[in-house]
Design a protein around this motif. Structure first.
Motif, short mmCIF file in Angstrom:
data_model
loop_
_atom_site.label_atom_id
_atom_site.label_comp_id
_atom_site.label_asym_id
_atom_site.label_seq_id
_atom_site.Cartn_x
_atom_site.Cartn_y
_atom_site.Cartn_z
N UNK A 1 0.86 -1.18 0.00
CA UNK A 1 0.00 0.00 0.00
C UNK A 1 0.90 1.23 0.00
N UNK A 2 0.94 1.95 -1.11
CA UNK A 2 1.89 3.05 -1.28
C UNK A 2 1.29 4.42 -1.00
N UNK A 3 -0.01 4.49 -0.73
CA UNK A 3 -0.65 5.79 -0.48
C UNK A 3 -1.24 5.82 0.92
N UNK A 4 -1.41 7.03 1.40
CA UNK A 4 -2.08 7.25 2.69
C UNK A 4 -3.00 8.45 2.49
N UNK A 5 -4.22 8.34 2.97
CA UNK A 5 -5.16 9.44 2.78
C UNK A 5 -4.83 10.58 3.74
N UNK A 6 -5.53 11.68 3.54
CA UNK A 6 -5.20 12.93 4.23
C UNK A 6 -5.38 12.83 5.75
N UNK A 7 -6.54 12.34 6.19
CA UNK A 7 -6.84 12.31 7.64
C UNK A 7 -5.90 11.36 8.38
N UNK A 8 -5.68 10.12 7.91
CA UNK A 8 -4.71 9.28 8.62
C UNK A 8 -3.30 9.85 8.63
N UNK A 9 -2.93 10.58 7.59
CA UNK A 9 -1.62 11.22 7.56
C UNK A 9 -1.52 12.29 8.65
N UNK A 10 -2.57 13.10 8.77
CA UNK A 10 -2.58 14.12 9.83
C UNK A 10 -2.56 13.49 11.21
N UNK A 11 -3.32 12.41 11.39
CA UNK A 11 -3.34 11.73 12.69
C UNK A 11 -1.96 11.17 13.00
N UNK A 12 -1.30 10.59 12.02
CA UNK A 12 0.03 10.04 12.23
C UNK A 12 1.01 11.14 12.61
N UNK A 13 0.97 12.27 11.94
CA UNK A 13 1.88 13.37 12.29
C UNK A 13 1.56 13.94 13.66
N UNK A 14 0.27 14.04 13.99
CA UNK A 14 -0.14 14.55 15.30
C UNK A 14 0.37 13.64 16.41
N UNK A 15 0.19 12.34 16.26
CA UNK A 15 0.62 11.38 17.29
C UNK A 15 2.15 11.38 17.41
N UNK A 16 2.86 11.46 16.29
CA UNK A 16 4.32 11.50 16.34
C UNK A 16 4.79 12.76 17.07
N UNK A 17 4.18 13.88 16.75
CA UNK A 17 4.56 15.13 17.43
C UNK A 17 4.19 15.07 18.91
N UNK A 18 3.06 14.48 19.22
CA UNK A 18 2.60 14.34 20.60
C UNK A 18 3.60 13.49 21.40
N UNK A 19 4.15 12.44 20.79
CA UNK A 19 5.17 11.63 21.45
C UNK A 19 6.41 12.44 21.77
N UNK A 20 6.83 13.29 20.84
CA UNK A 20 7.99 14.14 21.10
C UNK A 20 7.74 15.13 22.22
N UNK A 21 6.55 15.68 22.25
CA UNK A 21 6.21 16.63 23.31
C UNK A 21 6.15 15.91 24.66
#
Length: 147
Positions: free
Chosen positions: A65-85
């Motif tokens: 699966x080479x694509x990711x839709x917009x909402x899961x991409x935003x959720x992934x970036x949000x969770x990754x940033x949340x882990x750093x915080x």
């Protein structure tokens, strides 16, 4: 294919090791100390980090699966940033609490109240992390386009 299997095995081992670490700290009363609470916090951060990026990599490498839709991409970036915080907050609060208590012990309680200093520092760090997290999740990202 081989890289995907290696990432999958590493992901599962990371989740199991951190879960065992957290369970040891929860069930052993001798480990209910600030240092072990920091270790528990870092184990949760490790689970958050690996769970934000690894499933997508495994999906790309194993399932194709080479694509990711917009909402899961935003959720992934949000969770990754949340882990750093979360990681920064845990370490900074531990250091700030020790620093505040050291200043209070050196200068004396009449000059600086370490409890007030630590509480103010915690409030500022939490508000700063919430602001950073909201700012990061509100702006549109070019990485999240579905071309």
């Amino acid at each position: 294919m081989v890289v995907g299997v290696v990432i999958l095995i590493t992901y599962v081992l990371t989740l199991l090791a951190n879960a065992v670490n957290i369970l040891f700290i929860i069930f052993d009363r001798k480990l209910h100390k600030p240092m072990y609470l920091l270790i528990c916090n870092l184990a949760v951060v490790d689970i958050v980090y690996t769970s934000s990026a690894s499933p997508t990599m495994i999906g790309v490498l194993l399932a194709g699966v080479k694509t990711i839709s917009y909402v899961p991409c935003l959720i992934q970036m949000f969770v990754f940033h949340w882990g750093g915080v979360m990681e920064m907050i845990g370490v900074v609060l531990t250091l700030e609490a020790r620093h505040g208590l050291m200043i209070g012990a050196i200068l004396g309680p009449s000059l600086l109240n370490p409890l007030v200093y630590c509480l103010r520092t915690k409030e500022i760090k939490w508000l700063q992390s919430i602001k950073e997290n909201l700012a990061a999740s509100q702006s549109p990202r070019k990485q999240c386009t579905s071309d």
